[in-house]
Design a protein around this motif. Structure first.
Motif, mmCIF file in Angstrom:
data_model
loop_
_atom_site.group_PDB
_atom_site.id
_atom_site.type_symbol
_atom_site.label_atom_id
_atom_site.label_comp_id
_atom_site.label_asym_id
_atom_site.label_seq_id
_atom_site.Cartn_x
_atom_site.Cartn_y
_atom_site.Cartn_z
ATOM 1 N N UNK A 292 0.813 -1.208 0.000
ATOM 2 C CA UNK A 292 0.000 0.000 0.000
ATOM 3 C C UNK A 292 0.842 1.252 0.000
ATOM 4 N N UNK A 293 0.179 2.382 -0.107
ATOM 5 C CA UNK A 293 0.862 3.669 -0.156
ATOM 6 C C UNK A 293 -0.139 4.749 0.211
ATOM 7 N N UNK A 294 0.333 5.979 0.226
ATOM 8 C CA UNK A 294 -0.527 7.156 0.352
ATOM 9 C C UNK A 294 -0.289 8.017 -0.875
ATOM 10 N N UNK A 295 -1.347 8.480 -1.490
ATOM 11 C CA UNK A 295 -1.231 9.276 -2.705
ATOM 12 C C UNK A 295 -1.779 10.682 -2.444
ATOM 13 N N UNK A 296 -0.973 11.673 -2.781
ATOM 14 C CA UNK A 296 -1.393 13.078 -2.731
ATOM 15 C C UNK A 296 -1.995 13.406 -4.100
ATOM 16 N N UNK A 297 -3.310 13.545 -4.138
ATOM 17 C CA UNK A 297 -4.019 13.822 -5.387
ATOM 18 C C UNK A 297 -4.288 15.320 -5.475
ATOM 19 N N UNK A 298 -3.878 15.924 -6.582
ATOM 20 C CA UNK A 298 -4.108 17.352 -6.797
ATOM 21 C C UNK A 298 -5.274 17.540 -7.762
ATOM 22 N N UNK B 55 -16.076 26.869 -15.043
ATOM 23 C CA UNK B 55 -17.451 26.375 -15.088
ATOM 24 C C UNK B 55 -17.859 25.673 -13.783
ATOM 25 N N UNK B 56 -16.911 25.563 -12.851
ATOM 26 C CA UNK B 56 -17.218 24.962 -11.556
ATOM 27 C C UNK B 56 -17.002 23.477 -11.473
ATOM 28 N N UNK B 57 -16.334 22.896 -12.490
ATOM 29 C CA UNK B 57 -16.084 21.448 -12.503
ATOM 30 C C UNK B 57 -14.692 21.135 -11.968
ATOM 31 N N UNK B 58 -14.623 20.197 -11.043
ATOM 32 C CA UNK B 58 -13.331 19.760 -10.502
ATOM 33 C C UNK B 58 -12.765 18.641 -11.370
ATOM 34 N N UNK B 59 -11.432 18.617 -11.488
ATOM 35 C CA UNK B 59 -10.761 17.522 -12.208
ATOM 36 C C UNK B 59 -9.409 17.248 -11.556
ATOM 37 N N UNK B 60 -8.981 16.008 -11.672
ATOM 38 C CA UNK B 60 -7.676 15.606 -11.143
ATOM 39 C C UNK B 60 -6.586 16.093 -12.095
ATOM 40 N N UNK B 61 -5.561 16.736 -11.555
ATOM 41 C CA UNK B 61 -4.464 17.249 -12.376
ATOM 42 C C UNK B 61 -3.150 16.508 -12.155
ATOM 43 N N UNK B 62 -2.988 15.825 -11.006
ATOM 44 C CA UNK B 62 -1.733 15.105 -10.736
ATOM 45 C C UNK B 62 -1.940 14.141 -9.582
ATOM 46 N N UNK B 63 -1.128 13.079 -9.569
ATOM 47 C CA UNK B 63 -1.108 12.127 -8.450
ATOM 48 C C UNK B 63 0.335 11.923 -8.019
ATOM 49 N N UNK B 64 0.571 11.989 -6.724
ATOM 50 C CA UNK B 64 1.931 11.875 -6.183
ATOM 51 C C UNK B 64 1.970 10.788 -5.114
ATOM 52 N N UNK B 65 2.340 9.555 -5.465
ATOM 53 C CA UNK B 65 2.465 8.501 -4.457
ATOM 54 C C UNK B 65 3.587 8.798 -3.466
ATOM 55 N N UNK B 66 3.425 8.306 -2.252
ATOM 56 C CA UNK B 66 4.419 8.510 -1.199
ATOM 57 C C UNK B 66 5.750 7.870 -1.565
ATOM 58 N N UNK B 67 6.818 8.484 -1.076
ATOM 59 C CA UNK B 67 8.171 7.958 -1.236
ATOM 60 C C UNK B 67 8.830 7.915 0.146
ATOM 61 N N UNK B 68 8.548 6.868 0.920
ATOM 62 C CA UNK B 68 9.010 6.838 2.305
ATOM 63 C C UNK B 68 10.518 6.681 2.472
ATOM 64 N N UNK B 69 11.178 6.107 1.503
ATOM 65 C CA UNK B 69 12.604 5.844 1.638
ATOM 66 C C UNK B 69 12.866 4.431 2.137
ATOM 67 N N UNK C 267 5.681 10.977 4.421
ATOM 68 C CA UNK C 267 5.559 10.903 2.967
ATOM 69 C C UNK C 267 4.102 10.925 2.539
ATOM 70 N N UNK C 268 3.870 11.374 1.316
ATOM 71 C CA UNK C 268 2.512 11.472 0.812
ATOM 72 C C UNK C 268 1.818 12.764 1.177
ATOM 73 N N UNK C 269 2.527 13.677 1.811
ATOM 74 C CA UNK C 269 1.963 14.972 2.205
ATOM 75 C C UNK C 269 2.605 16.064 1.360
ATOM 76 N N UNK C 270 1.878 17.139 1.027
ATOM 77 C CA UNK C 270 2.502 18.243 0.285
ATOM 78 C C UNK C 270 3.758 18.758 0.990
#
Length: 238
Positions: A71-77, A83-97, A155-158
């Protein structure tokens, strides 16, 4: 396994729905069957036209007739159009080391504690040796009174506090977020306010200089905003 759905009390639930769907698609392997368990979906930041949603997950798959768990944690942007519509622009999976050669006593105790529920990326953060002992000893003290559901540590946090250029304490291993206390989600309106505020005060008394949550408490250490309506943040100076 039950799919994650936003409950009552969520701010902009459609944003979290989009983020969770993006993570499930991202983590679903093509060569084998897998089950994606979304532990939680919390805000790393929510502004009028942009958002960060942190999605800690467990992933179970079958390889060579063996059950493999990870498993992992993903930071989704996400961003909001005119027009008021949300969309996903990027996904950043955690990199714990990589795991450290040796760990502190506090790190070993947190990893072994049945009172502290860690998602895979947060456990990997601790195993990497990059989480300060002040964070770990605070968790252990809180665990004497509470069962803690951790959502994110390092990891997984901005990298920066969302929407600013101020470095976050999370990537430096100096903060942790709690999404659940004694089995009760912080975001749920049915969770006792007294339970949440007692937990926030206990965290401050144990040394956190920066405690965020759904309620504004009196004292310079405390803050509340839309981002923190669904979890309790605890930050430490060292």
């Amino acid at each position: 396994m039950r799919s994650w759905v936003p409950g009552p009390g969520e701010i902009q639930p459609q944003v979290k729905r989009l983020a969770v769907a993006a993570v499930v698609k991202l983590l679903q392997p093509t060569e084998t069957q897998a089950v994606i368990e979304v532990i939680d979906a919390q805000y790393g930041g929510i502004l009028s036209d942009s958002a960060s949603v942190l999605v800690p997950c467990r992933v179970y798959s079958i390889r060579q007739n063996r059950l493999i768990s990870g498993g992992t944690t993903v930071d989704v942007r996400l961003s909001k159009s005119s027009q008021g519509t949300w969309r996903v622009t990027a996904t950043h999976p955690a990199q714990p080391g990589a795991p450290a050669a040796s760990l502190s006593a506090a790190a070993r105790q947190v990893l072994a504690s049945e009172q502290i529920q860690l998602p895979p990326a947060s456990a990997a953060d601790i195993r990497s040796g990059q989480v300060h002992d002040t964070v770990l000893t605070t968790m252990l003290e809180l665990a004497k009174t509470y069962q803690i559901g951790v959502s994110v540590i390092r990891s997984g946090h901005p990298t920066n506090v969302f929407g600013t250029n101020r470095p976050s304490d999370h990537p430096r291993g100096r903060a942790f977020d709690t999404w659940q206390i004694n089995g009760h989600p912080v975001v749920s309106p049915s969770t006792s306010r007294a339970l949440i505020t007692a937990y926030m005060r206990a965290t401050e008394s144990l040394g956190s200089y920066n405690v965020g949550g759904p309620y504004q408490l009196s004292g310079t250490a405390y803050f509340s905003d839309q981002t923190h309506h669904d979890h309790i943040h605890a930050g430490f100076r060292t």
